[in-house]
Motif scaffolding. Structure first.
Motif, PDB file in Angstrom:
ATOM      1  N   GLN A   1       6.460   8.120   7.222  1.00 22.55           N
ATOM      2  CA  GLN A   1       5.407   8.988   7.749  1.00 22.55           C
ATOM      3  C   GLN A   1       3.983   8.547   7.415  1.00 22.55           C
ATOM      4  OE1 GLN A   1       7.037  12.566   5.932  1.00 22.55           O
ATOM      5  NE2 GLN A   1       5.395  12.650   4.432  1.00 22.55           N
ATOM      6  N   MET A   2       3.837   7.406   6.735  1.00 25.36           N
ATOM      7  CA  MET A   2       2.506   6.898   6.420  1.00 25.36           C
ATOM      8  C   MET A   2       2.353   5.480   6.948  1.00 25.36           C
ATOM      9  SD  MET A   2       1.936   8.251   2.491  1.00 25.36           S
ATOM     10  CE  MET A   2       0.149   7.995   2.558  1.00 25.36           C
ATOM     11  N   LYS A   3       1.131   5.134   7.354  1.00 21.68           N
ATOM     12  CA  LYS A   3       0.855   3.777   7.823  1.00 21.68           C
ATOM     13  C   LYS A   3       0.613   2.856   6.635  1.00 21.68           C
ATOM     14  CE  LYS A   3      -1.119   5.642  12.086  1.00 21.68           C
ATOM     15  NZ  LYS A   3      -0.876   7.067  11.724  1.00 21.68           N
ATOM     16  N   ARG A   4      -0.292   3.229   5.765  1.00 18.87           N
ATOM     17  CA  ARG A   4      -0.425   2.602   4.452  1.00 18.87           C
ATOM     18  C   ARG A   4      -0.203   3.712   3.434  1.00 18.87           C
ATOM     19  NH1 ARG A   4      -2.629  -2.671   4.171  1.00 18.87           N
ATOM     20  NH2 ARG A   4      -3.584  -3.407   6.106  1.00 18.87           N
TER      21      ARG A   4
ATOM     22  N   THR B   1     -17.074   3.740   9.814  1.00 11.36           N
ATOM     23  CA  THR B   1     -16.416   2.652   9.069  1.00 11.36           C
ATOM     24  C   THR B   1     -15.184   3.143   8.305  1.00 11.36           C
ATOM     25  OG1 THR B   1     -17.821   3.040   7.123  1.00 11.36           O
ATOM     26  CG2 THR B   1     -18.607   1.442   8.762  1.00 11.36           C
ATOM     27  N   MET B   2     -14.714   4.359   8.578  1.00 15.62           N
ATOM     28  CA  MET B   2     -13.633   4.931   7.778  1.00 15.62           C
ATOM     29  C   MET B   2     -12.371   4.077   7.808  1.00 15.62           C
ATOM     30  SD  MET B   2     -12.007   8.770   7.632  1.00 15.62           S
ATOM     31  CE  MET B   2     -11.560   8.847   9.361  1.00 15.62           C
ATOM     32  N   ALA B   3     -11.933   3.636   8.965  1.00 15.15           N
ATOM     33  CA  ALA B   3     -10.699   2.851   9.045  1.00 15.15           C
ATOM     34  C   ALA B   3     -10.830   1.544   8.266  1.00 15.15           C
ATOM     35  CB  ALA B   3     -10.342   2.569  10.501  1.00 15.15           C
ATOM     36  N   LEU B   4     -11.979   0.894   8.363  1.00 13.84           N
ATOM     37  CA  LEU B   4     -12.197  -0.352   7.622  1.00 13.84           C
ATOM     38  C   LEU B   4     -12.133  -0.098   6.122  1.00 13.84           C
ATOM     39  CD1 LEU B   4     -15.196  -1.792   9.680  1.00 13.84           C
ATOM     40  CD2 LEU B   4     -12.822  -2.556   9.765  1.00 13.84           C
ATOM     41  N   ARG B   5     -12.805   0.972   5.675  1.00 12.85           N
ATOM     42  CA  ARG B   5     -12.835   1.295   4.251  1.00 12.85           C
ATOM     43  C   ARG B   5     -11.448   1.676   3.720  1.00 12.85           C
ATOM     44  NH1 ARG B   5     -14.776   5.765   3.809  1.00 12.85           N
ATOM     45  NH2 ARG B   5     -15.816   6.358   5.739  1.00 12.85           N
ATOM     46  N   VAL B   6     -10.789   2.588   4.425  1.00 10.04           N
ATOM     47  CA  VAL B   6      -9.509   3.106   3.942  1.00 10.04           C
ATOM     48  C   VAL B   6      -8.444   2.016   3.912  1.00 10.04           C
ATOM     49  CG1 VAL B   6      -7.632   4.730   4.438  1.00 10.04           C
ATOM     50  CG2 VAL B   6     -10.006   5.477   4.604  1.00 10.04           C
ATOM     51  N   ASN B   7      -8.433   1.158   4.903  1.00 15.04           N
ATOM     52  CA  ASN B   7      -7.458   0.065   4.899  1.00 15.04           C
ATOM     53  C   ASN B   7      -7.686  -0.870   3.706  1.00 15.04           C
ATOM     54  OD1 ASN B   7      -5.920   0.794   7.141  1.00 15.04           O
ATOM     55  ND2 ASN B   7      -7.294  -0.226   8.572  1.00 15.04           N
ATOM     56  N   ALA B   8      -8.952  -1.170   3.415  1.00 16.88           N
ATOM     57  CA  ALA B   8      -9.265  -2.034   2.274  1.00 16.88           C
ATOM     58  C   ALA B   8      -8.898  -1.350   0.959  1.00 16.88           C
ATOM     59  CB  ALA B   8     -10.747  -2.397   2.290  1.00 16.88           C
ATOM     60  N   GLN B   9      -9.196  -0.057   0.848  1.00 18.36           N
ATOM     61  CA  GLN B   9      -8.883   0.685  -0.373  1.00 18.36           C
ATOM     62  C   GLN B   9      -7.372   0.801  -0.583  1.00 18.36           C
ATOM     63  OE1 GLN B   9     -11.560   3.768   1.095  1.00 18.36           O
ATOM     64  NE2 GLN B   9     -12.438   3.950  -0.938  1.00 18.36           N
ATOM     65  N   SER B  10      -6.644   1.037   0.503  1.00  9.44           N
ATOM     66  CA  SER B  10      -5.188   1.168   0.411  1.00  9.44           C
ATOM     67  C   SER B  10      -4.546  -0.154  -0.009  1.00  9.44           C
ATOM     68  CB  SER B  10      -4.614   1.629   1.755  1.00  9.44           C
ATOM     69  OG  SER B  10      -5.138   2.891   2.133  1.00  9.44           O
ATOM     70  N   LYS B  11      -5.068  -1.241   0.528  1.00  8.52           N
ATOM     71  CA  LYS B  11      -4.548  -2.564   0.165  1.00  8.52           C
ATOM     72  C   LYS B  11      -4.801  -2.849  -1.310  1.00  8.52           C
ATOM     73  CE  LYS B  11      -4.781  -7.392   1.733  1.00  8.52           C
ATOM     74  NZ  LYS B  11      -5.436  -8.327   2.688  1.00  8.52           N
TER      75      LYS B  11
ATOM     76  N   PHE C   1      -5.737  13.098   0.785  1.00 11.92           N
ATOM     77  CA  PHE C   1      -5.383  11.868   0.076  1.00 11.92           C
ATOM     78  C   PHE C   1      -4.958  10.748   1.034  1.00 11.92           C
ATOM     79  CE2 PHE C   1      -4.441  12.320  -4.716  1.00 11.92           C
ATOM     80  CZ  PHE C   1      -5.672  12.911  -4.923  1.00 11.92           C
ATOM     81  N   ALA C   2      -4.309  11.104   2.114  1.00 13.18           N
ATOM     82  CA  ALA C   2      -3.871  10.073   3.065  1.00 13.18           C
ATOM     83  C   ALA C   2      -5.002   9.679   4.001  1.00 13.18           C
ATOM     84  CB  ALA C   2      -2.678  10.568   3.869  1.00 13.18           C
ATOM     85  N   SER C   3      -5.755  10.682   4.458  1.00 12.13           N
ATOM     86  CA  SER C   3      -6.748  10.546   5.525  1.00 12.13           C
ATOM     87  C   SER C   3      -6.020  10.314   6.849  1.00 12.13           C
ATOM     88  CB  SER C   3      -7.743   9.408   5.260  1.00 12.13           C
ATOM     89  OG  SER C   3      -7.258   8.171   5.750  1.00 12.13           O
ATOM     90  N   PRO C   4      -6.657  10.608   7.980  1.00 10.15           N
ATOM     91  CA  PRO C   4      -5.989  10.365   9.263  1.00 10.15           C
ATOM     92  C   PRO C   4      -5.773   8.893   9.565  1.00 10.15           C
ATOM     93  CG  PRO C   4      -8.268  11.052   9.605  1.00 10.15           C
ATOM     94  CD  PRO C   4      -7.977  11.249   8.147  1.00 10.15           C
ATOM     95  N   ILE C   5      -6.356   8.023   8.767  1.00  5.32           N
ATOM     96  CA  ILE C   5      -6.120   6.587   8.944  1.00  5.32           C
ATOM     97  C   ILE C   5      -4.706   6.234   8.500  1.00  5.32           C
ATOM     98  CG2 ILE C   5      -6.941   4.272   8.379  1.00  5.32           C
ATOM     99  CD1 ILE C   5      -8.898   6.083  10.007  1.00  5.32           C
TER     100      ILE C   5
END
Length: 388
Positions: A292-295, A247-257, A177-181
């Protein structure tokens, strides 16, 4: 260039590539062979041994993203879960399992472990005392999942790591659920990180895969069991997964936002009883999640008021798809009681706090205003159906 200094997008884009030595192509070549030479070679390769060129290279990307020494790719998330657990548990052993975990993992434990003579205990809660009270003389593993599926509850990673080390246990986490991002449990002392790579690593709802990251020593033990169970992944899918992870970091950051924005909006909606998202200040684990989480992930769950039919609401959605799985670039929604936790009894779901009106929302990369508009018209349709 020192790879330890690379940024997350650079790691996603470049680490774990297979070099095209012949034609100098910009992307990894695909090696489809299922048969390799065994004489006069440095590595005796075989697909079921997880060591074909594409498998081996992608394992390096997984490891670097999880701040670990080594990584492996599996045919599914459950193959990664089951192989990892069976690598450290045998007849007479015991495992402490977090109260709320993925339904498939729960079902695997309760249905299969008795056949192997492996004991297990589920915690009553998420505190150190809850975990410590379940540890026995024959305990070998602590297994957790944070954020949890589907209630997004947070378990203290550092606490679990310290508790495991105190009792000489192996700590494992489902980090899907978190992903390494968004979360790197190894930084807090967790031993083994497991993923359904179908989700955020694949990210496009077209790949089924699993992944594990750990120390070289732990990975070798998992490999020894994995080669016997045969949960390897085809090299074509490995190649597709490596491409997707660029593109995982780009995707996950956008999804988290997007997820945080939607969680805040849903929290104020009059037809929503409760929202489960660790990025909300109202969440009981908000401070721990910040630590413990970035986003806070692209996943959230929310519970409708009792008189709102969840099926009518979901079927009325036009943009958000009513669909299994999660973490694609497109937003999807489902009922955990009918899907991810359908294998649990009604009593077991109630014990975990999973109500019939609970919906799990995987937030995609669409524009926030479009998602809100879709939800609004679905809420209106549900209210009209209620009045009729």
């Amino acid at each position: 260039m020192k790879t330890s200094k690379l940024g997350i997008n650079t790691v996603c884009a470049h680490v774990g590539e297979v070099k095209d030595e012949q034609f100098k192509g910009a992307i990894s070549p695909l090696f489809m062979s299922s048969s390799y030479a065994y004489e006069d070679v440095a590595v005796k390769r075989y697909p079921r041994y997880f060591n074909t060129p594409n498998q081996e290279a992608l394992g390096k990307k997984i490891a670097m993203l999880e701040h670990s020494e080594a990584g492996m790719i599996f045919g599914s998330g459950m193959a990664a879960v089951s192989t990892s657990l069976l690598a450290f548990l045998q007849k007479g052993d015991h495992v402490v399992v977090q109260k709320t975990i993925y339904g498939g993992t729960y079902n695997f434990i309760v249905e299969e472990f008795p056949k192997y003579g492996i004991e297990f205990s589920f915690t009553d809660g998420f505190s150190e005392a809850d975990f410590a009270s379940e540890i026995k003389e024959n305990t070998k593993v602590i297994y957790l999942e944070t954020p949890s599926n589907p209630l997004m509850l947070i378990t203290d990673l550092e606490m679990i790591a310290n508790l495991a080390k105190k009792h000489n246990l192996v700590s494992m986490i489902d980090n899907t659920f978190a992903s390494p991002i968004n979360q790197t449990p190894a930084d807090f002392g967790i031993d083994i990180m497991i993923h359904s790579a179908t989700k955020y690593m694949g990210g496009h709802s077209d790949i089924c895969a699993g992944a594990v990251a750990a120390s070289e020593v732990h990975i070798m033990r998992i490999w020894n069991v994995g080669k016997n169970l045969g949960g390897s992944l085809s090299d074509y899918t490995v190649w597709l997964l490596e491409r997707s992870m660029k593109t995982m970091a780009l995707r996950v950051n956008a999804q988290s936002k997007n997820a945080k924005r939607m969680a805040k909006w849903l929290e104020k909606h009059p037809l929503v009883a409760k929202v489960y998202y660790p990025g909300l200040k109202s969440h009981p684990d908000y401070e721990l999640a910040k630590k413990q989480m970035k986003r806070f992930s692209g996943m959230l769950s929310f519970e409708l008021l009792p008189d709102i039919d969840p099926d009518v609401f979901m079927k009325s959605l036009q943009l958000v798809k009513q669909s299994m799985s999660l973490a694609g670039v497109e937003s999807t929604i489902l009922s955990p009681t009918k899907t991810s936790h359908a294998l649990l009894s009604a009593e077991e779901r109630a014990h975990q706090g999973i109500a019939d009106g609970l919906l799990r929302f995987s937030v995609g990369i669409e524009e926030k205003n479009d998602l809100i508009a879709d939800f609004e018209q679905a809420f209106e349709a549900a209210v009209k159906k209620q009045v009729v």
